[in-house]
Design an enzyme around this catalytic site. Structure first.
Site, PDB file in Angstrom:
ATOM      1  CE  LYS A 159       4.380  34.039 -33.630  1.00  0.00           C
ATOM      2  NZ  LYS A 159       5.434  34.776 -32.912  1.00  0.00           N
ATOM      3  CE1 TYR A 191     -20.613  23.787 -11.226  1.00  0.00           C
ATOM      4  CE2 TYR A 191     -19.776  24.826 -13.233  1.00  0.00           C
ATOM      5  CZ  TYR A 191     -20.088  23.686 -12.500  1.00  0.00           C
ATOM      6  OH  TYR A 191     -19.884  22.460 -13.060  1.00  0.00           O
TER       7      TYR A 191
END
Length: 370
Positions: A38, A261
């Protein structure tokens, strides 16, 4: 001519097969091992893992019908169990693609049976019993509901199972859940319900509760070379997964230059800065040094004393710290102390497998362990 990738995941398919065989050796010949693939094969690539194990694993486990369809395309002869419950929304697809349904209510059972009648097939299902996860399943003490579910005609009941919510936890809680499961099994057997496959254990439970392996165990974590906390390390597991990226830019910056940033990174000396084309949108679990510097108090002092106030990335020539804020698809490393680092060098990036997006290509490699 296609471009070489700038970021990719290397998946060692030999190691996956080795780990699967280690589990098989550990549980013995009388117990089957379901390979849980999964969440995109736990980040490895669902089809890639299914292809690696399709000649090894008779069972695959997935969460959704969509994952089951992908697995079926690679493993046409394997038994594939879908963990999410059957309902009117997915019953027809379960039948169409020969997937084994999880059923935990009368509505789901009726929808599956009706889909089977329309397709002219007898659909297969496993009854799910909830022993404490409180997610899917008929509550272990609700015997009347169990009887109503299994009484729905038109279904081939292939199995019954539960899932342990605390398989890796210390204490006796998991054993109490298994006791509740055994009690429900006994009552179902008294009522004549005896499907051939019984299963309860995930990876942690497989290592801890040998007496409850029944006919089948479900393993994901162990196949991918990892142990959960508080479990015995009983297997010789091999690593299966590495996120890599190339250095795509090298810059010489003077002392006092802002990096990234918010200029959260500041060069403390003339520095050599390498840029990687991978960031938080791609899944790396990295924080810049500035995030640690914002911490205060004893915790920050301890980290600094232990040298853990910097996040490190392993280059071909040694470890280098992340500098500045990690952006969506880029990050910077301070490679000043690694003068041999060059453009195009490959680095290993720490990350959580499940959050590395499927847009990052998975590249199968063989490590000589198969």
């Amino acid at each position: 001519m296609s471009a070489l990738p700038t970021a990719w995941v290397e998946v060692d398919t030999d190691a996956i097969r080795h780990n699967y065989r280690e589990i098989k050796r550990f549980v013995g010949p009388d117990v089957d091992v379901m390979a849980v693939i999964k969440t995109n094969g736990c980040g490895h690539g669902l089809e890639l893992v299914a292809e690696a194990l399709r000649n090894e694993a008779g069972w695959f486990g997935v969460s959704t019908v969509e994952e089951g369809i992908r697995a079926r395309s690679v493993a046409p002869n394997s038994r594939i169990l879908v963990f999410h419950p059957c309902g009117p929304w997915n019953a027809a697809a379960l039948v169409e693609h020969d997937l084994i349904a999880t059923v935990d209510c009368e509505t789901g059972a009726s929808a599956l049976a009706e889909a089977g009648r329309r397709a002219g097939r007898l659909p297969m299902a496993h009854l799910k019993i909830d022993t404490g996860m409180s997610r899917f399943g008929v509550r272990a003490g609700d015997f009347e509901t169990m009887l109503r579910v299994i009484a729905v005609p038109g279904i081939a009941w292939d199995g019954v199972y539960t899932h342990l919510s605390i398989a890796a936890a210390r204490g006796n809680g998991a054993r109490l859940h298994l006791t509740a499961f055994d009690a429900a099994l006994a009552r179902l057997q008294e009522a004549g319900f005896q499907p051939p496959v019984v299963h309860a254990l995930n990876s942690a439970g497989t290592l801890r509760f040998a007496e409850h392996r029944y006919r089948l165990v479900r393993c994901g974590t162990l196949i991918y070379g990892q142990y959960q906390p508080n479990v015995p390390h009983s297997l010789n597991l091999k690593p299966t997964w590495t996120l890599k990226a190339r250095i795509v830019s090298l810059r010489e910056l003077p002392a006092g230059t802002g990096v990234g940033y918010g200029a959260e990174g500041i060069t403390r000396r003339p520095s050599r800065i390498a840029t990687l084309p991978i960031g938080f949108a791609d899944g790396p679990t990295l924080l810049p040094r500035s995030a640690f510097e914002r911490e205060r108090g004893v915790r920050a002092l301890v980290k600094k004393a232990l040298g853990r106030d910097r996040m490190m990335v392993q280059t071909e020539h040694g470890a280098a710290p992340v500098i500045g804020r990690v952006a969506s698809q880029s990050m910077m490393l301070d490679v000043t102390d690694l003068p041999v680092v060059k453009l195009g060098d490959v680095v290993e990036v720490p990350s959580r497998r499940l959050v590395v997006g499927e847009h990052i290509p998975r590249v199968p490699i063989t490590g000589g362990t198969g």
